[in-house]
Design an enzyme around this catalytic site. Structure first.
Site, PDB file in Angstrom:
ATOM      1  N   ARG A  91       0.800  -1.227   0.000  1.00 30.05           N
ATOM      2  CA  ARG A  91       0.000   0.000   0.000  1.00 30.05           C
ATOM      3  C   ARG A  91       0.831   1.274   0.000  1.00 30.05           C
ATOM      4  NH1 ARG A  91      -2.737  -3.971   1.507  1.00 30.05           N
ATOM      5  NH2 ARG A  91      -0.754  -4.525   2.456  1.00 30.05           N
ATOM      6  N   THR A  92       1.791   1.351   0.882  1.00 34.64           N
ATOM      7  CA  THR A  92       2.487   2.633   1.039  1.00 34.64           C
ATOM      8  C   THR A  92       3.272   2.967  -0.225  1.00 34.64           C
ATOM      9  OG1 THR A  92       2.644   2.090   3.370  1.00 34.64           O
ATOM     10  CG2 THR A  92       3.952   3.955   2.599  1.00 34.64           C
ATOM     11  N   ARG A 115      11.155   3.954   3.424  1.00 36.08           N
ATOM     12  CA  ARG A 115      10.773   2.942   4.423  1.00 36.08           C
ATOM     13  C   ARG A 115      12.022   2.157   4.774  1.00 36.08           C
ATOM     14  NH1 ARG A 115       5.704  -1.069   4.460  1.00 36.08           N
ATOM     15  NH2 ARG A 115       4.784   0.885   5.138  1.00 36.08           N
ATOM     16  N   LYS A 127      26.629  -3.627  -2.169  1.00 42.05           N
ATOM     17  CA  LYS A 127      28.103  -3.575  -2.320  1.00 42.05           C
ATOM     18  C   LYS A 127      28.773  -2.970  -1.100  1.00 42.05           C
ATOM     19  CE  LYS A 127      27.196  -2.085  -6.935  1.00 42.05           C
ATOM     20  NZ  LYS A 127      27.421  -0.925  -7.788  1.00 42.05           N
ATOM     21  N   HIS A 137       4.818   5.761  11.574  1.00 40.00           N
ATOM     22  CA  HIS A 137       4.346   5.632  10.181  1.00 40.00           C
ATOM     23  C   HIS A 137       3.389   6.809   9.953  1.00 40.00           C
ATOM     24  CE1 HIS A 137       3.186   4.081   6.404  1.00 40.00           C
ATOM     25  NE2 HIS A 137       2.891   2.833   6.721  1.00 40.00           N
TER      26      HIS A 137
END
Ligand code: CP
Length: 307
Positions: free
Chosen positions: A54-55, A104, A83, A132
């Site tokens: 969703r986000t 996120r 890396k 959030h």
């Protein structure tokens, strides 16, 4: 209107009631068809170091619908983190490619760290079990759309209150609007003491309960359900002890009363029976869809496309 252009969106602790109203009002305007090209000539970076449906996708949809461009990754394994590049160096680099970035990350504080390094607005799309904020913005927008107000509401917040970042942000917001709150969780997954202390310091009282039915006397307006955050448990046995402990079904709704509206940030696992989806009480998919206009509004505000 509060000043938004150039602002980071990291935590509800950085926001006040006027800020929240600005976002809710602007999201309503966007949903009604205003601010159509608010991200024209703007490029947004979408950096997801942790899974999301969703986000990430509603942010990306928001950018495209508002005339902007979006790039990024959904899997950090495809980035130079693989890396050995440090998170800070990645942010120092990407800040030169975009007008705002959405991040996120599984580590609490990662978005705050990024905001200290980046020269463009940073939006926290979830940092570990911490916060959030954009989920809360769309939650507030949905609540306002459903009830026509953000004050004088009774909300039960249920599930994994220890690790659930959505409910941490939501609790801060509902406290600002003076909601009556009841926290419903297994004993081992209670709301963190720091958040409860903040409520007490602000003079905001709350109740706790073991089951939603224990709060039936409150005539809840909203039951906000969350899943147990399996990925945050250090010990699999600890998860097994609490998994599948709650399941909201039509009987639960009947016990709480026909006025109750059921919200969930999603994804759900098994905490809401699918039979609830067909009831007028279930508003969790509308809630998920409201992520698009809310994130259009937010991106427009922080990039100066909406003034
Ligand atoms: N509500 C929410 O954050 O869902 P995703 O994890 O799918 O983004």
């Amino acid at each position: 209107m509060s000043l938004f252009k150039g602002r980071d969106m990291i935590s509800l602790r950085d926001m006040d009631v006027d800020d929240l109203w600005t976002i809710v009002r602007t999201a309503g305007e966007v949903k009604a068809g205003k601010h159509q090209d608010c991200l024209k000539n703007r490029t947004i970076a979408s950096l997801f170091f942790e899974p999301s449906t969703r986000t990430r996708l509603s942010f990306e949809s928001a950018v495209v619908k508002s005339g902007g461009s979006v790039f990024g990754f959904a899997d950090p394994g495809s980035s130079s983190q693989k890396k050995g590049e440090s998170f800070s160096d990645s942010i120092r680099t990407v800040t030169g490619y975009c007008d705002a970035m959405v991040i996120r990350h599984p580590v609490e504080g990662a978005a705050r760290l990024a905001s200290e390094v980046a020269t463009v607005p940073v939006i926290n799309a979830g940092d570990g079990a911490n916060q959030h904020p954009t989920q809360t913005f769309l939650d507030l927008f949905t609540i306002h759309e459903e009830f026509g107000r953000l004050k004088d509401l009774r909300i039960g917040i249920m599930g994994d209150l220890k690790y659930g970042r959505t409910v941490h942000s939501l609790t801060h917001a509902m406290a600002m609007f003076g909601a009556e709150m009841v926290f419903i969780s297994p004993p081992s997954l209670k709301m963190p003491a720091t958040i409860l202390s903040e409520l007490t310091e602000k003079g905001i009282s709350y109740r706790t309960a073991d089951t939603p039915e224990d709060a039936a006397d409150m005539k809840l307006d909203i039951l906000y359900v969350t899943r147990i955050q399996k990925e945050r448990f250090g010990d699999p046995q600890e998860y097994k002890n609490v998994a599948h402990g709650y399941r909201i079904n039509n009987e639960t709704i009947a016990a709480l009363g026909e006025q109750v509206r059921v919200m969930h940030p999603l994804p759900r696992v098994d905490e809401i029976a699918e039979e609830v989806d067909a009831t007028p009480n279930a508003i969790y998919f509308t809630q998920a869809h409201n992520g698009v206009p809310t994130r259009q509004a937010l991106l427009g505000l922080v990039t100066g496309g909406i003034v």
